[in-house]
Design an enzyme around this catalytic site. Structure first.
Site, PDB file in Angstrom:
ATOM      1  CG  ASP A  68     119.638  77.068 -61.844  1.00 50.30           C
ATOM      2  OD1 ASP A  68     120.088  77.406 -60.728  1.00 50.30           O
ATOM      3  OD2 ASP A  68     120.332  77.041 -62.877  1.00 50.30           O
ATOM      4  CG  HIS A 119     117.884  81.411 -63.414  1.00 51.60           C
ATOM      5  ND1 HIS A 119     119.119  81.267 -63.985  1.00 51.60           N
ATOM      6  CD2 HIS A 119     117.163  80.343 -63.873  1.00 51.60           C
ATOM      7  CE1 HIS A 119     119.154  80.187 -64.744  1.00 51.60           C
ATOM      8  NE2 HIS A 119     117.972  79.613 -64.706  1.00 51.60           N
ATOM      9  CG  HIS A 160     114.730  80.449 -68.004  1.00 50.83           C
ATOM     10  ND1 HIS A 160     115.282  79.717 -69.028  1.00 50.83           N
ATOM     11  CD2 HIS A 160     115.287  79.969 -66.869  1.00 50.83           C
ATOM     12  CE1 HIS A 160     116.119  78.830 -68.518  1.00 50.83           C
ATOM     13  NE2 HIS A 160     116.151  78.964 -67.210  1.00 50.83           N
ATOM     14  CG  HIS A 165     116.829  72.586 -63.305  1.00 54.41           C
ATOM     15  ND1 HIS A 165     117.994  71.900 -63.580  1.00 54.41           N
ATOM     16  CD2 HIS A 165     116.907  73.766 -63.991  1.00 54.41           C
ATOM     17  CE1 HIS A 165     118.739  72.625 -64.399  1.00 54.41           C
ATOM     18  NE2 HIS A 165     118.101  73.762 -64.669  1.00 54.41           N
TER      19      HIS A 165
HETATM   20 ZN   LIG Z   1     117.217  77.961 -65.774  1.00 52.64          ZN
END
Ligand SMILES: [Zn+2]
Length: 245
Positions: free
Chosen positions: A56, A107, A111, A207
């Site tokens: 991510d 995504h 964010h 991540h």
């Molecule tokens: Zn994220």
């Protein structure tokens, strides 16, 4: 965390605690990845031995290239949930992810916590990201993961209306704040092995980027990914999310 949430829910079952249940239940549903109150999301099927590595918050010019090299050295494909604004800033890197055979997903653009974001802005966050990723990849974006796992019914409805399957996860540790790759890999290994004993596949989050810093330091997460690949490649199958629906 689970036990305190459970306590809150049980406490709310009394008539006098009805409001408490509503508030506690809402918080639980909005933030707990296993919660299904807000519609179906893809997590993982009952296929022990299958692992999906998902990354991510990229693309991150400081760490995604290293991660791509590690994945290539193991001949494994992964799923990348890209932040739209990061992809716009790094279109060549996003293209390189796709060209290497990895799956990319949406995504959001910036964010935000979508549980606290108005519907029209949610629509804009998702649609703008899909459009940008589709221009880069040359193919429709089929998967969406909400930032922080936070959502409410309209978020999943909007994602589905844009042709995307909402995705959560079942294996995560706080890799974004952990300086030791060994510890990240160890915690995820514990989780993956437990899922396997429960006859579940593992949908693993790491991540390679940071929503706060486009070039955020992600060395430990990337190294941990390499450790998981080395440990599981022999006896497990690494898949991208489109293998699951
Ligand atoms: Zn994220």
């Amino acid at each position: 965390m689970l036990s305190s949430l459970a306590t809150g829910v049980y406490a709310g079952l009394g008539a006098a605690g009805g409001l408490g249940l509503a508030a506690g239940g809402y918080a639980y549903a909005a933030l707990w990845p296993g919660s299904r109150l807000f519609g179906e999301a893809l997590i993982a099927p009952p296929r022990p031995g299958e692992l999906a590595l998902t990354f991510d918050d990229g693309p991150n010019p400081a760490w995604t290239p290293r991660l791509l090299d590690i994945l290539a050295s193991h001949d494994v494909r992964a799923t990348f949930f890209l932040v739209g604004s990061h992809a716009q800033a790094e279109p060549e890197l996003a293209r390189r992810i796709v060209a290497a055979g990895h799956l990319i997903g949406n995504h959001s653009w910036s964010h935000p916590n979508l549980a606290l974001t108005g519907a029209s802005r949610v629509q804009e966050e998702l649609a703008r990201t899909s459009k940008t990723l589709e221009q880069i990849a040359g193919a429709p974006v089929r998967y969406f993961r909400p930032p922080f796992g936070a959502r409410r019914p309209v978020v999943f409805l909007l994602a589905r209306s844009l042709g995307m399957v909402p995705v959560l996860w079942n294996a995560m540790t706080a890799d974004w704040s952990e300086p030791s790759a060994d510890k990240i890999a160890e915690r995820l290994t514990h989780r993956i092995d437990r899922l396997e004993r429960q006859s579940q596949a593992a949908n693993i989050v790491l991540h390679d980027g940071s929503h706060l810093d486009r070039r955020g330091k992600r060395g430990p997460s990337v190294v941990a990914a390499g450790q998981l690949l080395a440990a599981y490649k022999k006896n497990h199958r690494f898949v991208t999310l489109d293998a699951w629906g």
